[in-house]
Scaffold this motif. Structure first.
Motif, mmCIF file in Angstrom:
data_model
loop_
_atom_site.group_PDB
_atom_site.id
_atom_site.type_symbol
_atom_site.label_atom_id
_atom_site.label_comp_id
_atom_site.label_asym_id
_atom_site.label_seq_id
_atom_site.Cartn_x
_atom_site.Cartn_y
_atom_site.Cartn_z
ATOM 1 N N GLU A 98 -4.996 10.011 0.365
ATOM 2 C CA GLU A 98 -5.072 8.620 0.794
ATOM 3 C C GLU A 98 -5.043 8.534 2.317
ATOM 4 O O GLU A 98 -4.444 9.373 2.990
ATOM 5 C CB GLU A 98 -3.907 7.825 0.218
ATOM 6 C CG GLU A 98 -3.912 7.727 -1.295
ATOM 7 C CD GLU A 98 -2.671 7.037 -1.819
ATOM 8 O OE1 GLU A 98 -2.760 5.877 -2.240
ATOM 9 O OE2 GLU A 98 -1.605 7.671 -1.787
ATOM 10 N N PHE A 119 -4.234 5.842 5.629
ATOM 11 C CA PHE A 119 -3.532 4.614 5.976
ATOM 12 C C PHE A 119 -3.682 4.323 7.466
ATOM 13 O O PHE A 119 -3.916 5.229 8.273
ATOM 14 C CB PHE A 119 -2.036 4.710 5.627
ATOM 15 C CG PHE A 119 -1.772 4.883 4.160
ATOM 16 C CD1 PHE A 119 -1.670 3.787 3.329
ATOM 17 C CD2 PHE A 119 -1.654 6.151 3.606
ATOM 18 C CE1 PHE A 119 -1.442 3.939 1.969
ATOM 19 C CE2 PHE A 119 -1.421 6.323 2.254
ATOM 20 C CZ PHE A 119 -1.311 5.205 1.437
ATOM 21 N N SER A 164 0.800 -1.232 0.000
ATOM 22 C CA SER A 164 0.000 0.000 0.000
ATOM 23 C C SER A 164 0.831 1.280 0.000
ATOM 24 O O SER A 164 0.327 2.343 -0.353
ATOM 25 C CB SER A 164 -0.938 0.017 1.211
ATOM 26 O OG SER A 164 -0.190 -0.081 2.420
#
Length: 275
Positions: free
Chosen positions: A224, A226, A203
């Motif tokens: 994004e 995480f 990722s």
């Protein structure tokens, strides 16, 4: 400055030797083999098996995959129909599972049947427990049997380009001291040139990030998100948690505005994957 790196030409190059790259390489070689074996009336030319390579930074398959996982066996069966007969390292079928909401001093069991399985990611009925590292090692063996070359201990440090077209990956130099100087055993990295380069680094892959930045992909998208996972494998006293038993938790010690939780997966030999 002249480039003195050795060049190796391959047809398909996978950067990253995890489950995704191994599965893809295995599927690709199976497709080539099946096509060559089933051409109608012998018409058409056999597909060349080609040179397929996987670049992996770890010293051995599964070196960076210590986590346990509860997986749906259907995709594995589609990839390797006789996976059990071929020794797939299945720790156990899921036989017992529970979800708890934790407070500082109490626990509350949450019924799993509140939502259908398709809408409940914590419902693992019909799934099985695996060690990601052992599954990785097993898949690597099948891939190598099919003629794929796996280069262990070779991190990919730079994508190679012709214009904006990716033509391969440069592996890292070996024999570099902590201060950046070259040791007596210094070896420059290798430039692997490929017709097709597949990025399977996870990722937060370093090569993928440089490619996205170069091409400007994602610049007009939401940022994004995480999560950080902490994972270990423990050995417990006998009968503490059986193979195939799963416990998921949410709540304490996390704050109410922090998403996350915990898991415990029971494996063979009194081992558990916890995180």
């Amino acid at each position: 400055m002249a480039n003195n790196n050795e060049v190796m030409d391959v047809d398909v190059l996978f950067a990253g030797g995890g489950i995704a790259s191994l599965s893809s390489a295995l599927h690709l070689t199976n497709l080539i083999k099946n096509y060559n074996e089933t051409k109608k009336d012998g018409k058409g030319k056999n597909l060349d098996e080609g040179m397929i390579a996987i670049l992996e930074k770890g010293p051995y398959p599964g070196a960076h995959g210590i986590s346990g996982a509860a997986i749906d066996p259907a995709p594995l069966k589609e990839l390797v129909p006789d996976y059990l007969e071929r020794g797939a390292p299945i720790e156990a079928d899921v036989e017992k599972e529970a979800v708890y909401f934790l407070t500082e001093k109490r626990q509350f069991k949450i019924p799993l049947g509140l939502a259908p399985k398709s809408l409940n990611p914590l419902d693992n009925h019909g799934n099985c427990i695996v060690s990601v590292s052992r599954l990785n090692q097993w898949l690597a063996g099948l891939v190598e049997e099919n003629g794929v070359n796996i280069f262990h201990g070779f991190p990919g440090v730079e994508l190679l380009y012709e214009g904006n077209r990716v033509i391969g990956v440069r592996s890292g130099d070996k024999g570099i001291a902590h201060d950046g100087s070259k040791k007596p055993n210094f070896e420059p990295g290798i430039d692997l040139h490929a017709k097709v380069t597949v990025l399977g680094e996870g990722s937060r892959g370093s090569l993928t990030k440089t490619l996205l930045n170069r091409l400007g992909h994602g610049a007009d998208r939401n940022a994004e998100g995480f999560e950080i996972g902490v994972k270990e494998v423990w050995e417990l006293p006998e009968k503490r948690l059986g193979p195939g038993e799963i416990i998921h938790t949410m709540g304490y010690p996390l704050k109410s505005n922090t998403f996350g939780g915990g898991f415990i997966y029971g494996m063979k030999d009194n081992r558990v994957s916890i995180g």
